[in-house]
Structures are given as C-alpha cells and as structure tokens.
Design an enzyme around this catalytic site. Structure first.
Site, PDB file in Angstrom:
ATOM      1  N   CYS A 129       0.714  -1.222  -0.212  1.00 28.20           N
ATOM      2  CA  CYS A 129       0.132  -0.052  -0.144  1.00 28.20           C
ATOM      3  C   CYS A 129       0.977   1.290  -0.021  1.00 28.20           C
ATOM      4  CB  CYS A 129      -0.996   0.079   1.126  1.00 28.20           C
ATOM      5  SG  CYS A 129      -2.045  -1.365   1.240  1.00 28.20           S
ATOM      6  N   TRP A 182      -2.936  -2.589  -1.793  1.00 21.91           N
ATOM      7  CA  TRP A 182      -3.035  -3.995  -1.817  1.00 21.91           C
ATOM      8  C   TRP A 182      -3.620  -4.631  -0.879  1.00 21.91           C
ATOM      9  CZ3 TRP A 182      -0.906  -8.238   0.527  1.00 21.91           C
ATOM     10  CH2 TRP A 182      -0.646  -9.426  -0.169  1.00 21.91           C
ATOM     11  N   ASN A 225      -1.294   1.808   6.030  1.00 21.54           N
ATOM     12  CA  ASN A 225      -0.585   0.605   5.354  1.00 21.54           C
ATOM     13  C   ASN A 225      -0.190  -0.171   6.451  1.00 21.54           C
ATOM     14  OD1 ASN A 225       1.305  -0.971   4.018  1.00 21.54           O
ATOM     15  ND2 ASN A 225       3.042   0.611   4.181  1.00 21.54           N
ATOM     16  N   GLY A 226      -0.342  -1.551   6.445  1.00 25.35           N
ATOM     17  CA  GLY A 226      -0.164  -2.274   7.539  1.00 25.35           C
ATOM     18  C   GLY A 226      -1.388  -3.418   7.957  1.00 25.35           C
ATOM     19  N   GLU A 229       7.161 -14.135 -11.955  1.00 26.96           N
ATOM     20  CA  GLU A 229       6.388 -13.050 -11.752  1.00 26.96           C
ATOM     21  C   GLU A 229       5.792 -12.135 -12.801  1.00 26.96           C
ATOM     22  OE1 GLU A 229       8.293 -10.365  -8.870  1.00 26.96           O
ATOM     23  OE2 GLU A 229      10.161 -10.941  -9.996  1.00 26.96           O
ATOM     24  N   HIS A 264      16.274 -36.325 -10.699  1.00 27.87           N
ATOM     25  CA  HIS A 264      15.632 -37.232  -9.649  1.00 27.87           C
ATOM     26  C   HIS A 264      14.202 -36.860  -9.482  1.00 27.87           C
ATOM     27  CE1 HIS A 264      19.456 -38.270  -7.876  1.00 27.87           C
ATOM     28  NE2 HIS A 264      19.930 -37.458  -8.151  1.00 27.87           N
ATOM     29  N   LYS A 290       5.602  -4.271  -4.699  1.00 26.22           N
ATOM     30  CA  LYS A 290       7.209  -4.324  -4.466  1.00 26.22           C
ATOM     31  C   LYS A 290       7.596  -4.673  -2.978  1.00 26.22           C
ATOM     32  CE  LYS A 290      11.063  -2.445  -6.244  1.00 26.22           C
ATOM     33  NZ  LYS A 290      11.430  -3.469  -6.929  1.00 26.22           N
TER      34      LYS A 290
HETATM   35  C1  AGP Z   1      11.565  -9.552  -6.884  1.00 29.41           C
HETATM   36  O1  AGP Z   1      11.458  -9.610  -8.134  1.00 29.41           O
HETATM   37  C2  AGP Z   1      10.090  -9.783  -5.936  1.00 29.41           C
HETATM   38  N1  AGP Z   1       9.180  -8.545  -6.533  1.00 29.41           N
HETATM   39  C3  AGP Z   1      10.365 -10.101  -4.742  1.00 29.41           C
HETATM   40  O2  AGP Z   1      10.596 -11.346  -4.663  1.00 29.41           O
HETATM   41  C4  AGP Z   1      11.229  -9.213  -3.690  1.00 29.41           C
HETATM   42  O3  AGP Z   1      12.648  -9.467  -4.180  1.00 29.41           O
HETATM   43  C5  AGP Z   1      11.091  -9.718  -2.242  1.00 29.41           C
HETATM   44  O4  AGP Z   1       9.972  -9.452  -1.946  1.00 29.41           O
HETATM   45  C6  AGP Z   1      12.155  -9.151  -1.211  1.00 29.41           C
HETATM   46  O5  AGP Z   1      11.974  -7.816  -1.234  1.00 29.41           O
HETATM   47  P1  AGP Z   1      13.201  -6.963  -0.534  1.00 29.41           P
HETATM   48  O6  AGP Z   1      14.518  -6.937  -1.237  1.00 29.41           O
HETATM   49  O7  AGP Z   1      12.732  -5.504  -0.499  1.00 29.41           O
HETATM   50  O8  AGP Z   1      13.300  -7.454   0.877  1.00 29.41           O
END
Ligand code: AGP
Length: 615
Positions: free
Chosen positions: A2, A76, A102-103, A491, A507, A610
């Site tokens: 968010c 979000w 947010n949270g 993603e 395997h 993000k």
């Molecule tokens: C990366 O493409 C992703 N969107 C996600 O996996 C991200 O790397 C992960 O959420 C970790 O975020 P951070 O590096 O801000 O801790």
C-alpha cells in the site's frame, strides 16, 4: 505494501493533482484500488474505487479535488477484496475523520466488536476502518484530535503507517508509524508532505525525515513536530536525511516500462556500487572473518542474490555460510542459533517484514549476535536493527520485479568476499587483483550484452512462448541464476518456469520432458561445466529443446544446443565466479519480452506489490 501520500499546504496548488501524482509514484506498492480525500471548508470529499490509478482517474477525475489538505492511498488488499467500499480512505460514523493505512491491525476483530457494541456502523471489511471509529470515540470523550489519535494508536496491535485528517481541524494532519514505513518532507513555511516511500517526495524535497516505530508527527503547512508515543508522549527532535537520488531516476525516461529501463541501468548502478567505501566493507569482512557461524537471510530476489553471494563469500572465507529464507529463519533456528553468530540480511527495500522479524528475533534472543545488512534504502527499518549496513547504489527501483537491485546486491556481496580474501591472505595477491579486475569489468560485460542482444532475445521469446512450461537448469553458483531467472519469468510473464539444479533434475523433474520441451542451461565455463555437459546430453536424449547461456567462445555446449545466447566475457575462473551478475540480464530480458508478448504489464505483475510488509 500500500502506498500513502499526503500533504497540507498554505499555497494555491491543485491539491487533487499533487495527491494523484504522489500515489502514482507509489503505485508499485499496490495497485488494486486507490482513493483520495481532500479537506476544505470544514468538509471532507472522498473519491475512491477499485482498479489501477489511471482507470480511476479517468472515471472520477481525482485531480478536481480542492482544498489545502489531501490524503491519498493506493492499495494492496489484505482484509476484504479490492472493491470500492474496501478502498481507502476510510471514515468514522460522522464522515468527518478520514484515515489511510498501510499495514495490518492484528486485534481489529476485538476492537471492532467493542465499537459495534457502542453503536458504530462499519461499511467495509477492512481492519483499517476501526481507526477512524476509535478516533471518533475519543473525540466524543473530550480529547482533542491529536490525543484522540495517540490513544487510538495505543490500542492498536500490529503494523501501521497511517495518515489522518479531521474536517473540524484544518490546522494539521497527523501521521503515525509502527513497523510500516512513512517519511516526511517539508517545503519550509509552505507545504508538508508524508509518503510511504522516497520516490513520492523527490519532486518536492531531498531532505526526508524518516519516522521510527511508535512515533507520531503533526504536520502543519511547512512545519512538523515529532512525538515519541511509546510510553508517555514526548516531543522529539529529528534530523532530516539527505536523499541523493535524482527525480529523473524515478521516471520512465523514454522507456516503455520501468523494468526495461532498470535492466538497462544495471551497468551504471553497478559502477556506483563499486565505489562503496572500503572502510565499510572492512567492517563486514572483519566480523565475518572472526565469526564461527555465519548465516545469510532474505526473501525473493534478495534471497537468490544471497545464494550467489554466499557462494562467493564462502569461497574466500573458508567457511560455509548457511542461507535461510527469512520466513523460515526463526522456525529452523529456534533451538540452534549460536549466541555469537553473524547474520547478513539482504533487502532492497529494507522493509520486508519477514526479514526484519528474522533479525529482530535473533537480536532479542542472542545478545552477542551481529547483524550486517545490505539494502538500497537509506534509513529503512532494516538499518535500525543492524550493527552495520551497506547501501547499494541502485537508485530508485520502481518496477515491481527487482532487476538492477539484484545486480547491486550480488556485487556488494562479491566486494565483501574480496575484502575477506585480502584480509585472510590465503590466495596470492595477483589472484585477488585478477578477481577485482574481473568484478570491475562486469558492468561493461552487461552493457555490451544489452546493447547487442535485444533482438536476439525477442526472437527466442517468440520461439519459446508456444510452450507453457520449461526449466532453467544449472549447477554450482549458477543455480542462483537459474532460480532468479525462473522467478522473473513467473512474476512478470505468468509462466511456470522452474529454476533447478541440473543434477537434481533427474531425480524427478526430468519426467516432464517430451519432444521439444525447452530447457535453458546456464553454462559458464566453471568447475561444473563438464558435468553440465552430461546433464545437457540427458535432456537432449529425451527430445528436450536445448537453449544455452554460454560465454562468447564456448564451443561444446553451444554445439549441443538448438539456441545459444552468448555472454561477452572471457572464459576465466576470475569472471566465472561473478557469472550470476553477467548472466542474469539475459534472463531478465527474456522475462520482460515474454510479459510483453503475453500482453502483460511487467511493471505491475498480478497480485504482487514491491514491498511485502505483511507476514
Ligand atoms: C522480486 O522481483 C520480487 N518482487 C520479490 O521477490 C522481492 O525480491 C522480495 O519481496 C524481497 O524484497 P526486498 O528485497 O525488498 O526485501
């Protein structure tokens, strides 16, 4: 997750437009619904709906909102589906108090029950809505707006970054923080802003106040007061931090998407990161060198960068580093984490809640533990729980898929590895020099690759996309590359691609292979190369279509492949160790063009945000 943006001003500005620009710059934090409240003449006006900001803007004309106060939110969804009613801002029964959040308020059920029993009526399914109702109750009980907010926050358990305004109080807005990031920027005497992330403030100021947990701020036009509300309420002094990012860095700058722009920015970001001060690297190297037990923890892309980094550091450190996903850290190490371990935590945002929780748990339960963090964001939460921090120099990354930050993370870990090599003197100086030389060349290798290979990658995507699933296979350090490449395709292109160990694939996963099933082999000429040839043959024998990622003068695997992507780097052990850097842009481009081909927006992958600030 968010995005929050707010302002209070005494200037004649188009407040709706400023608020709209603010959340548009934060859309990567969540994009299933958005809303803005503005305050003028003792009244609040709210426009909100579900959908992307541009769609809502076209429908509701958010820029037409007027007044001297506005709070804006891009969501979000956590509690309640992304529809108009659940989108923020939320209000109390009178409609005079608006809140964006947010949270997650963990005890919202119990608080809601209490409020409903007192006659409060709820419209949404969100946890957030309890906040304006609690403030309303406190105001009814005789408190002023500020105290009503403070007492409300004291009853909320969980995580929040909130901003709130009250129609009957045109003098200030209030923001509060616990675990979810929120920052403040001031144009002195004119306008005060708040936002959940730096890019939203860059057009107005480069001096940002970073709020800490249990802090509250009263924002008046062009001025701010901060309070610590953890116990009693104390006025506190805070110093602004200078943000060195350019406003242009958070714009698309002629590229169709941020993701593509950020891939092309990798060489520049890496060159800047190469300049991390040696004295700061030394602090990391010294602690790692003297530690008995070293762990590295992170999530998502940062975790795959950690897998590559731990491989490089372990090589020079002469000790194995355990990599544990942050969400598993506490469960797996509950009874075994050593009191004097050293933990490296890697996070682009510095706000990933599982990463923060892992190191906080370690620190609270083991007094001698040292936390070393690597992040891209100055002043982010992770820095507060760390003994030492290195800041990668990627600049703002707006695309939800991490690209340039991955490169700067691996590069930073490699620099730490080489610093350790210098310190331990276990390998000859000339060798260390050659590793340095190779590492410093990696941005140029990437630049050359990007400049010459876009059409090639587009052609490969055209060929591949006829098939629904495929593998990325590798051995040794390149397993990290395979996993990160697979994550990028999942993603942004919504395809199920598995990044896997080439040896382990027989395997079980090999049973998926049929005539024409594509397998991308990541094949730098390192110590795993000969065995990888064997794996290529196994998949070829079963009809697999072999696509290989190799260095320019590769002959053997290239000859066995149906399609070859060549990375312009020398075939030496010095470069091979850093192949997670030089090989990844090919897979990032592949993911980007696969998303485009599938008609998807690579900057806003489905269901993602993000920064993940919920468990
Ligand atoms: C990366 O493409 C992703 N969107 C996600 O996996 C991200 O790397 C992960 O959420 C970790 O975020 P951070 O590096 O801000 O801790």
């Amino acid at each position: 997750m968010c995005g929050i943006f707010g302002l209070i001003t005494n200037q004649n500005v188009n407040i709706g437009k400023v608020a709209l620009d603010g959340i548009s710059r934060l859309e990567y934090r969540g994009y299933d619904s958005c809303g803005i409240v503005s305050q003028s003449n003792g009244k609040l006006e709210i426009k909100k709906d579900s959908g992307k900001i541009r769609e809502i803007q076209e429908k509701l004309h958010l820029e037409k909102l007027t007044g001297k106060i506005a709070l804006a939110h891009t969501r979000w969804a956590t509690h309640g589906p992304p529809n108009k009613i659940n989108s923020h801002p939320h209000t109390d029964c009178t409609g005079d108090i608006a809140v964006i959040h947010n949270g997650i308020i963990e005890n919202f059920m119990e608080l809601k029950k209490d409020l409903v029993s007192k006659g409060h009526e709820f419209k949404s399914e969100t946890d957030t809505e309890i906040i304006p109702h609690l403030i309303e109750d406190n105001i009814k009980a005789g408190m002023n707006f500020r105290d009503a907010v403070i007492q409300t926050l004291k009853r909320c358990r969980g995580a929040y970054g909130i901003a709130t305004c009250y129609a009957k109080n045109p003098e200030y807005i209030i923001i509060g923080r616990k675990e979810s990031p929120i920052i403040v920027g001031i144009e002195e005497g004119k306008t005060s802003y708040c936002a959940s992330d730096i890019p939203a403030l860059l057009p107005y100021t480069k001096n940002c106040y970073i709020m800490g947990d249990d802090e509250l701020a009263i924002l008046k036009p062009g001025e701010v007061e901060f309070y610590d509300i953890s116990n009693s309420v104390k006025l506190i002094e805070k110093q602004p931090q200078l943000i060195k990012w350019d406003v242009d860095a958070a714009e698309k700058g002629g590229y169709e998407h941020f993701m593509l722009k950020e891939i092309f920015e990798e060489p520049k970001a890496m060159k800047k990161t190469l300049k991390i001060a040696p004295k700061n690297l030394k602090k990391f190297a010294t602690l790692l060198n003297s530690a008995e037990n070293v762990y590295i923890t992170a999530a998502g892309t940062s975790f795959y960068a950690s897998l590559a980094g731990k491989f490089i550091i372990s090589r020079f450190l002469g000790k194995y580093i355990q990599a544990i996903e942050c969400s598993e850290f506490q469960t797996q190490l509950n009874n075994s984490l050593e009191d004097d371990a050293v933990i490296i935590a890697v996070s682009q945002s510095g706000e990933t809640v599982d990463t923060i929780e892992a190191i906080r748990w370690a620190k609270e339960n083991h007094s001698n533990i040292k936390i070393l963090s690597i992040t891209n964001i100055v002043g982010s939460s992770i820095t507060r729980y760390s003994d030492h921090t290195l800041i990668t120099q990627a600049g703002p990354e707006i695309g939800v898929a991490a690209t340039k930050t991955y490169c700067t993370q691996v590069l930073t870990l490699a620099l730490i590895g080489l610093e350790i090599a210098k310190m331990r003197k276990q390998i000859p100086d000339q060798d260390i020099d050659k590793y340095y030389k190779a590492l410093k060349e990696t941005p140029n290798v990437i630049e050359e690759f990007l400049n010459k290979n876009v059409e090639n990658i587009k052609r490969i995507v055209d060929n591949l996309e006829k098939n629904a699933n495929y593998f990325f296979l590798a051995r040794g350090i390149s397993i990290a590359t395979a996993k990160e490449g697979g994550l990028k395709l999942k993603e942004v292109a919504c395809r199920f691609i598995e990044g896997y160990s080439a040896a382990h694939a027989k395997h079980g996963p090999i049973s998926l292979v049929r005539e024409g099933f594509p397998i991308i082999f990541i094949a730098p000429p390192d110590e795993t190369y000969e065995r990888l040839i064997g794996n290529v043959m196994e998949f070829k024998a079963r009809g697999g279509q072999i696509i290989s990622l190799v260095v320019s003068d590769d002959e053997t695997i290239a000859e066995l492949s149906d399609i070859t992507i060549k990375i312009p780097q020398p075939a030496t052990k010095y470069y091979n160790l850093f192949s997670p850097l030089t090989f990844i842009p090919a897979l990032q481009l592949l993911a980007y063009y696969a998303a485009i081909k599938n008609g998807l927006d690579p900057d806003k992958p489905l269901n993602l945000a993000k920064t993940v600030t919920v468990h």
